[in-house]
Design a protein around this motif. Structure first.
Motif, PDB file in Angstrom:
ATOM      1  N   ILE A  62       0.842  -1.203   0.000  1.00 45.42           N
ATOM      2  CA  ILE A  62       0.000   0.000   0.000  1.00 45.42           C
ATOM      3  C   ILE A  62       0.871   1.244   0.000  1.00 45.42           C
ATOM      4  CG2 ILE A  62      -1.655   1.317   1.380  1.00 45.42           C
ATOM      5  CD1 ILE A  62      -2.890  -1.033  -0.082  1.00 45.42           C
ATOM      6  N   SER A  63       1.931   1.239   0.791  1.00 41.45           N
ATOM      7  CA  SER A  63       2.839   2.383   0.843  1.00 41.45           C
ATOM      8  C   SER A  63       3.478   2.625  -0.521  1.00 41.45           C
ATOM      9  CB  SER A  63       3.910   2.143   1.903  1.00 41.45           C
ATOM     10  OG  SER A  63       4.857   3.170   1.900  1.00 41.45           O
ATOM     11  N   GLU A  64       3.914   1.559  -1.179  1.00 41.37           N
ATOM     12  CA  GLU A  64       4.528   1.693  -2.502  1.00 41.37           C
ATOM     13  C   GLU A  64       3.516   2.204  -3.524  1.00 41.37           C
ATOM     14  OE1 GLU A  64       7.362   1.645  -5.466  1.00 41.37           O
ATOM     15  OE2 GLU A  64       7.618   1.491  -3.311  1.00 41.37           O
ATOM     16  N   LYS A  65       2.290   1.691  -3.462  1.00 43.18           N
ATOM     17  CA  LYS A  65       1.249   2.162  -4.385  1.00 43.18           C
ATOM     18  C   LYS A  65       0.956   3.637  -4.143  1.00 43.18           C
ATOM     19  CE  LYS A  65      -1.198  -2.085  -5.463  1.00 43.18           C
ATOM     20  NZ  LYS A  65      -2.471  -2.798  -5.413  1.00 43.18           N
ATOM     21  N   ASN A  66       0.892   4.049  -2.877  1.00 42.08           N
ATOM     22  CA  ASN A  66       0.655   5.458  -2.569  1.00 42.08           C
ATOM     23  C   ASN A  66       1.791   6.322  -3.092  1.00 42.08           C
ATOM     24  OD1 ASN A  66      -1.776   4.930  -1.330  1.00 42.08           O
ATOM     25  ND2 ASN A  66      -0.924   4.875   0.728  1.00 42.08           N
ATOM     26  N   ARG A  67       3.030   5.842  -2.943  1.00 44.50           N
ATOM     27  CA  ARG A  67       4.178   6.593  -3.451  1.00 44.50           C
ATOM     28  C   ARG A  67       4.105   6.712  -4.978  1.00 44.50           C
ATOM     29  NH1 ARG A  67       8.542   6.102  -5.996  1.00 44.50           N
ATOM     30  NH2 ARG A  67       8.401   3.869  -6.239  1.00 44.50           N
ATOM     31  N   GLN A  68       3.746   5.616  -5.646  1.00 40.58           N
ATOM     32  CA  GLN A  68       3.620   5.646  -7.093  1.00 40.58           C
ATOM     33  C   GLN A  68       2.492   6.574  -7.534  1.00 40.58           C
ATOM     34  OE1 GLN A  68       3.121   1.541  -8.176  1.00 40.58           O
ATOM     35  NE2 GLN A  68       5.327   1.162  -8.290  1.00 40.58           N
ATOM     36  N   MET A  69       1.391   6.539  -6.810  1.00 44.72           N
ATOM     37  CA  MET A  69       0.276   7.416  -7.156  1.00 44.72           C
ATOM     38  C   MET A  69       0.653   8.882  -6.970  1.00 44.72           C
ATOM     39  SD  MET A  69      -3.002   5.283  -5.666  1.00 44.72           S
ATOM     40  CE  MET A  69      -4.073   6.686  -5.784  1.00 44.72           C
ATOM     41  N   ALA A  70       1.377   9.195  -5.900  1.00 40.69           N
ATOM     42  CA  ALA A  70       1.811  10.571  -5.678  1.00 40.69           C
ATOM     43  C   ALA A  70       2.766  11.005  -6.786  1.00 40.69           C
ATOM     44  CB  ALA A  70       2.479  10.704  -4.312  1.00 40.69           C
ATOM     45  N   SER A  71       3.668  10.117  -7.176  1.00 43.51           N
ATOM     46  CA  SER A  71       4.603  10.429  -8.255  1.00 43.51           C
ATOM     47  C   SER A  71       3.848  10.646  -9.567  1.00 43.51           C
ATOM     48  CB  SER A  71       5.609   9.293  -8.393  1.00 43.51           C
ATOM     49  OG  SER A  71       6.425   9.490  -9.513  1.00 43.51           O
ATOM     50  N   GLU A  72       2.899   9.780  -9.834  1.00 39.17           N
ATOM     51  CA  GLU A  72       2.099   9.907 -11.058  1.00 39.17           C
ATOM     52  C   GLU A  72       1.278  11.197 -11.034  1.00 39.17           C
ATOM     53  OE1 GLU A  72       0.892   8.839 -14.803  1.00 39.17           O
ATOM     54  OE2 GLU A  72       2.411   7.881 -13.574  1.00 39.17           O
ATOM     55  N   ARG A  73       0.746  11.533  -9.878  1.00 42.31           N
ATOM     56  CA  ARG A  73      -0.032  12.767  -9.736  1.00 42.31           C
ATOM     57  C   ARG A  73       0.849  13.986 -10.003  1.00 42.31           C
ATOM     58  NH1 ARG A  73      -1.565  12.205  -4.644  1.00 42.31           N
ATOM     59  NH2 ARG A  73      -3.072  10.636  -5.241  1.00 42.31           N
ATOM     60  N   GLU A  74       2.066  13.980  -9.444  1.00 39.79           N
ATOM     61  CA  GLU A  74       2.992  15.090  -9.675  1.00 39.79           C
ATOM     62  C   GLU A  74       3.365  15.200 -11.150  1.00 39.79           C
ATOM     63  OE1 GLU A  74       6.347  14.490  -7.129  1.00 39.79           O
ATOM     64  OE2 GLU A  74       5.198  14.863  -5.302  1.00 39.79           O
ATOM     65  N   ARG A  75       3.605  14.042 -11.781  1.00 39.54           N
ATOM     66  CA  ARG A  75       3.946  14.047 -13.200  1.00 39.54           C
ATOM     67  C   ARG A  75       2.779  14.575 -14.033  1.00 39.54           C
ATOM     68  NH1 ARG A  75       2.979  11.443 -17.510  1.00 39.54           N
ATOM     69  NH2 ARG A  75       1.715   9.853 -16.515  1.00 39.54           N
TER      70      ARG A  75
END
Length: 151
Positions: A62-75
């Motif tokens: 879940i933590s990794e998915k949240n990190r990926q989602m935040a990165s994708e959101r920033e991109r």
């Protein structure tokens, strides 16, 4: 009366023997129950450890998915900002009445100011300049010809 005492002693002996046998069976059952309890407790401990590892793995995922989602959101936000700026420039170019109106638009002015600042902050080294360029007879650092025939 002797017979009654003898029979009573025999009956008491039989009862005592039955009680001893029942006590032995009870202790045996007690040992069996303790062994079963220990086995169940061991299985419970193993299950608890497995559950703990599963929860840790789940939390890590879940933590990794949240990190990926935040990165994708920033991109996506960066791409959206770039797209909006690009669209603004295209709109300014499309609605420009003459060649100077486009250069007055805010995005173009910021881009030009950034290029200017970059070149001057670097002391004129932002571009790969040729040494001696622009000097007559010494273009690109080559010595000029000293014997040039003039008409």
């Amino acid at each position: 009366m002797d017979k009654i005492i003898t029979y009573t002693a025999i009956v008491l002996g039989i009862v005592a023997l039955v009680l001893v046998v029942m006590l032995r069976i009870s202790w045996s059952n007690n040992d069996t129950l303790k062994a079963e309890k220990a086995a169940i407790q061991r299985k419970l401990d193993e299950s608890e450890a497995d559950l703990k590892v599963s929860v840790e793995n789940h939390n890590r995922i879940i933590s990794e998915k949240n990190r990926q989602m935040a990165s994708e959101r920033e991109r996506a936000e960066a791409e959206q900002r770039d797209a909006v700026a690009h669209a603004q420039i295209l709109k300014d170019v499309e609605y420009a009445t003459d060649g100077t109106e486009c250069t007055r638009s805010d995005p173009v002015r910021r881009a030009l100011r950034g290029l200017y600042d970059f070149e001057h902050d670097q002391g004129g080294k932002a571009l790969d300049r040729l040494p001696g360029a622009g000097q007559s007879g010494n273009a690109a650092g080559m010595p000029g010809s000293t014997s040039v025939a003039k008409p």
